[in-house]
Design a protein around this motif. Structure first.
Motif, PDB file in Angstrom:
ATOM      1  N   ILE A   1       0.848  -1.189   0.000  1.00  0.00           N
ATOM      2  CA  ILE A   1       0.000   0.000   0.000  1.00  0.00           C
ATOM      3  C   ILE A   1       0.889   1.247   0.000  1.00  0.00           C
ATOM      4  N   GLY A   2       0.546   2.207  -0.866  1.00  0.00           N
ATOM      5  CA  GLY A   2       1.247   3.490  -0.889  1.00  0.00           C
ATOM      6  C   GLY A   2       0.377   4.531  -0.202  1.00  0.00           C
ATOM      7  N   PHE A   3       0.936   5.179   0.813  1.00  0.00           N
ATOM      8  CA  PHE A   3       0.206   6.247   1.534  1.00  0.00           C
ATOM      9  C   PHE A   3       0.807   7.577   1.089  1.00  0.00           C
ATOM     10  N   PHE A   4      -0.026   8.457   0.516  1.00  0.00           N
ATOM     11  CA  PHE A   4       0.496   9.707  -0.050  1.00  0.00           C
ATOM     12  C   PHE A   4      -0.278  10.914   0.471  1.00  0.00           C
ATOM     13  N   ARG A   5       0.414  12.059   0.464  1.00  0.00           N
ATOM     14  CA  ARG A   5      -0.254  13.310   0.839  1.00  0.00           C
ATOM     15  C   ARG A   5      -1.173  13.777  -0.295  1.00  0.00           C
ATOM     16  N   GLU A   6      -0.683  13.607  -1.527  1.00  0.00           N
ATOM     17  CA  GLU A   6      -1.513  13.948  -2.692  1.00  0.00           C
ATOM     18  C   GLU A   6      -1.184  12.957  -3.802  1.00  0.00           C
ATOM     19  N   LEU A   7      -2.084  12.817  -4.776  1.00  0.00           N
ATOM     20  CA  LEU A   7      -1.909  11.750  -5.762  1.00  0.00           C
ATOM     21  C   LEU A   7      -1.235  12.192  -7.060  1.00  0.00           C
ATOM     22  N   HIS A   8      -0.632  13.369  -7.044  1.00  0.00           N
ATOM     23  CA  HIS A   8       0.043  13.819  -8.266  1.00  0.00           C
ATOM     24  C   HIS A   8       1.453  14.280  -7.939  1.00  0.00           C
ATOM     25  N   ASN A   9       2.365  13.339  -7.821  1.00  0.00           N
ATOM     26  CA  ASN A   9       3.775  13.702  -7.638  1.00  0.00           C
ATOM     27  C   ASN A   9       4.664  12.560  -8.134  1.00  0.00           C
ATOM     28  N   ASP A  10       5.973  12.788  -8.135  1.00  0.00           N
ATOM     29  CA  ASP A  10       6.918  11.790  -8.657  1.00  0.00           C
ATOM     30  C   ASP A  10       6.842  10.467  -7.903  1.00  0.00           C
TER      31      ASP A  10
ATOM     32  N   VAL B  90       4.302   8.999  -6.505  1.00  0.00           N
ATOM     33  CA  VAL B  90       3.139   8.223  -6.940  1.00  0.00           C
ATOM     34  C   VAL B  90       3.446   7.542  -8.274  1.00  0.00           C
ATOM     35  N   GLU B  91       4.104   8.306  -9.158  1.00  0.00           N
ATOM     36  CA  GLU B  91       4.450   7.764 -10.482  1.00  0.00           C
ATOM     37  C   GLU B  91       5.375   6.548 -10.348  1.00  0.00           C
ATOM     38  N   VAL B  92       6.403   6.686  -9.501  1.00  0.00           N
ATOM     39  CA  VAL B  92       7.355   5.587  -9.289  1.00  0.00           C
ATOM     40  C   VAL B  92       6.635   4.394  -8.664  1.00  0.00           C
ATOM     41  N   PHE B  93       5.725   4.664  -7.728  1.00  0.00           N
ATOM     42  CA  PHE B  93       4.959   3.598  -7.072  1.00  0.00           C
ATOM     43  C   PHE B  93       4.127   2.828  -8.104  1.00  0.00           C
ATOM     44  N   CYS B  94       3.434   3.562  -8.989  1.00  0.00           N
ATOM     45  CA  CYS B  94       2.582   2.916 -10.009  1.00  0.00           C
ATOM     46  C   CYS B  94       3.419   2.129 -11.012  1.00  0.00           C
ATOM     47  N   GLU B  95       4.593   2.651 -11.369  1.00  0.00           N
ATOM     48  CA  GLU B  95       5.484   1.928 -12.290  1.00  0.00           C
ATOM     49  C   GLU B  95       5.994   0.645 -11.649  1.00  0.00           C
ATOM     50  N   THR B  96       6.311   0.716 -10.359  1.00  0.00           N
ATOM     51  CA  THR B  96       6.783  -0.466  -9.628  1.00  0.00           C
ATOM     52  C   THR B  96       5.690  -1.536  -9.608  1.00  0.00           C
ATOM     53  N   ALA B  97       4.441  -1.104  -9.402  1.00  0.00           N
ATOM     54  CA  ALA B  97       3.304  -2.043  -9.356  1.00  0.00           C
ATOM     55  C   ALA B  97       3.198  -2.837 -10.651  1.00  0.00           C
ATOM     56  N   ARG B  98       3.533  -2.206 -11.780  1.00  0.00           N
ATOM     57  CA  ARG B  98       3.450  -2.901 -13.075  1.00  0.00           C
ATOM     58  C   ARG B  98       4.420  -4.079 -13.137  1.00  0.00           C
ATOM     59  N   ASP B  99       5.550  -3.941 -12.430  1.00  0.00           N
ATOM     60  CA  ASP B  99       6.584  -4.977 -12.507  1.00  0.00           C
ATOM     61  C   ASP B  99       6.494  -6.028 -11.410  1.00  0.00           C
ATOM     62  N   VAL B 100       5.536  -5.874 -10.506  1.00  0.00           N
ATOM     63  CA  VAL B 100       5.395  -6.862  -9.420  1.00  0.00           C
ATOM     64  C   VAL B 100       3.956  -7.394  -9.412  1.00  0.00           C
ATOM     65  N   PRO B 101       3.603  -8.214 -10.432  1.00  0.00           N
ATOM     66  CA  PRO B 101       2.221  -8.686 -10.517  1.00  0.00           C
ATOM     67  C   PRO B 101       1.874  -9.762  -9.499  1.00  0.00           C
ATOM     68  N   GLU B 102       2.878 -10.215  -8.724  1.00  0.00           N
ATOM     69  CA  GLU B 102       2.612 -11.304  -7.762  1.00  0.00           C
ATOM     70  C   GLU B 102       1.777 -10.843  -6.588  1.00  0.00           C
ATOM     71  N   MET B 103       1.651  -9.511  -6.378  1.00  0.00           N
ATOM     72  CA  MET B 103       0.891  -9.072  -5.207  1.00  0.00           C
ATOM     73  C   MET B 103       0.033  -7.854  -5.499  1.00  0.00           C
TER      74      MET B 103
ATOM     75  N   PHE C  69      -1.554  -4.135  -5.225  1.00  0.00           N
ATOM     76  CA  PHE C  69      -1.056  -2.804  -4.881  1.00  0.00           C
ATOM     77  C   PHE C  69      -2.241  -1.862  -4.711  1.00  0.00           C
ATOM     78  N   GLY C  70      -2.228  -1.083  -3.647  1.00  0.00           N
ATOM     79  CA  GLY C  70      -3.259  -0.065  -3.459  1.00  0.00           C
ATOM     80  C   GLY C  70      -2.596   1.234  -3.077  1.00  0.00           C
ATOM     81  N   MET C  71      -3.271   2.349  -3.334  1.00  0.00           N
ATOM     82  CA  MET C  71      -2.701   3.621  -2.872  1.00  0.00           C
ATOM     83  C   MET C  71      -3.814   4.541  -2.382  1.00  0.00           C
ATOM     84  N   THR C  72      -3.450   5.439  -1.475  1.00  0.00           N
ATOM     85  CA  THR C  72      -4.448   6.339  -0.911  1.00  0.00           C
ATOM     86  C   THR C  72      -3.838   7.701  -0.616  1.00  0.00           C
TER      87      THR C  72
END
Length: 329
Positions: free
Chosen positions: A104-113, A115-128, A130-133
């Motif tokens: 889970i990614g906990f963020f202050r706002e959903l538009h920053n670098d 968040v982008e890195v977190f979403c890109e990482t999620a693409r490469d780890v399909p075994e589990m 991913f959620g973000m808030t």
């Protein structure tokens, strides 16, 4: 095996045909297709590549994915959102408890670098999953104040990583998260060897010891303790020297009975091997060895025979590991 992966790939294709008919699956035997093999630089088998928008240029490699379910997730995350947006603590709990592992990614706002890195990482780890808030209430419920990635195992947080804006490296995050698909220390055997090489960490440390020795428990606890500090950077592996099927591994590292317990680091990319200078497997010695290695200060270990006394007598000189560099270079 190739056969096994082929079956999983076919199963993923069957399921996705219903859910996402726009995605086409194909299989090519490149043994006779030399041009295709060359064009797409196919060096290992099986290789899975994902072509986007009908372009032959720069297909995306799908590495280390072996189960149909992971294939499906991998493709879905490439063609749609890679993470679930969480708006409530109940929703977060549902994701955390649905699987063995969750991120889970906990963020202050959903538009920053971050968040982008977190979403890109999620693409490469399909075994589990991913959620973000960015919900203040959800962050407060988990006691989180900064942009933070948290790994949950069996419903409990096992690792948290503060995400600095723009500074986080996607590859290092991917490595770190993928290591949670293995135990902190993984015992080497036929089943685990595939998993060990699927995790994209190129530095492996190996402890060679008989697991039935009197000192094993103490040594193992020390090894586990050091492993926590280097998660994502060095993969900790245990090799039982009493297990005859591990013979090839001992040969590869030239480990003899009198050497054990022995500790070696292997860099998978360069195939370079390093020997822990200290004999005792203590937490302090292990940590120092790993740190020196990561800082580029560990000495290469070149197993060698002793230099023969008459190596220089004849016109053709006798070279062994210990005098090879000095004489040749």
């Amino acid at each position: 095996s190739s056969q096994n992966l082929s079956e999983e790939f076919a199963e993923a294709a069957r399921q996705l045909k219903k859910e996402a008919p726009r995605i086409q699956f194909g299989k090519i035997d490149v043994t006779h297709q030399h041009d295709l093999r060359k064009e797409f630089n196919i060096q290992a088998f099986p290789t899975v590549k994902f072509f986007v928008n009908g372009s032959r240029k720069d297909p995306i490699d799908c590495k280390g994915v072996r189960q149909a379910s992971a294939f499906i997730t991998w493709v879905k995350r490439r063609t749609g959102p890679s993470t679930v947006l969480i708006n409530s603590t109940d929703q977060a709990e549902a994701i955390i408890k649905a699987d063995d592992l969750a991120v889970i990614g906990f963020f202050r706002e959903l538009h920053n670098d971050s968040v982008e890195v977190f979403c890109e990482t999620a693409r490469d780890v399909p075994e589990m999953p991913f959620g973000m808030t960015a919900s203040e209430d959800v962050c407060a419920d988990y006691g989180i104040q900064k942009n933070t990635l948290v790994v949950f195992k069996k419903g409990k947080p096992v690792h948290s990583e503060v995400l600095e804006d723009g500074r986080q490296n996607k590859l290092s995050l991917t490595r770190l998260i993928k290591t949670f698909t293995l135990d902190l220390v993984t015992e080497y055997n036929i089943e685990t060897s595939v998993k060990i090489f699927d995790v994209p960490v190129e530095n492996h440390i190996l402890l060679f010891t008989p697991t039935n020795s009197d000192t094993f428990n103490v040594i193992y606890e020390n090894y586990k303790s050091a492993a926590k500090e280097f998660r994502g950077k060095i993969l900790f592996v245990l090799v039982d020297t009493n297990e005859a099927r591990n013979g090839r591994v001992f040969e590869y590292f030239r480990i003899r009975d009198i050497d054990v317990p022995a500790v070696r680091i292997l860099n998978l990319t360069s195939d370079a091997k390093y020997k822990m200078p200290a004999d005792e497997v203590t937490v302090k010695n292990l940590k120092e060895f790993c740190q020196r290695y990561l800082n580029g200060k560990a000495k290469l270990h070149l197993p060698s025979e002793e230099i023969p006394e008459d190596w220089d007598k004849m016109p053709v000189k006798v070279l062994v590991g210990k005098n090879f560099n000095t004489i040749v270079f």
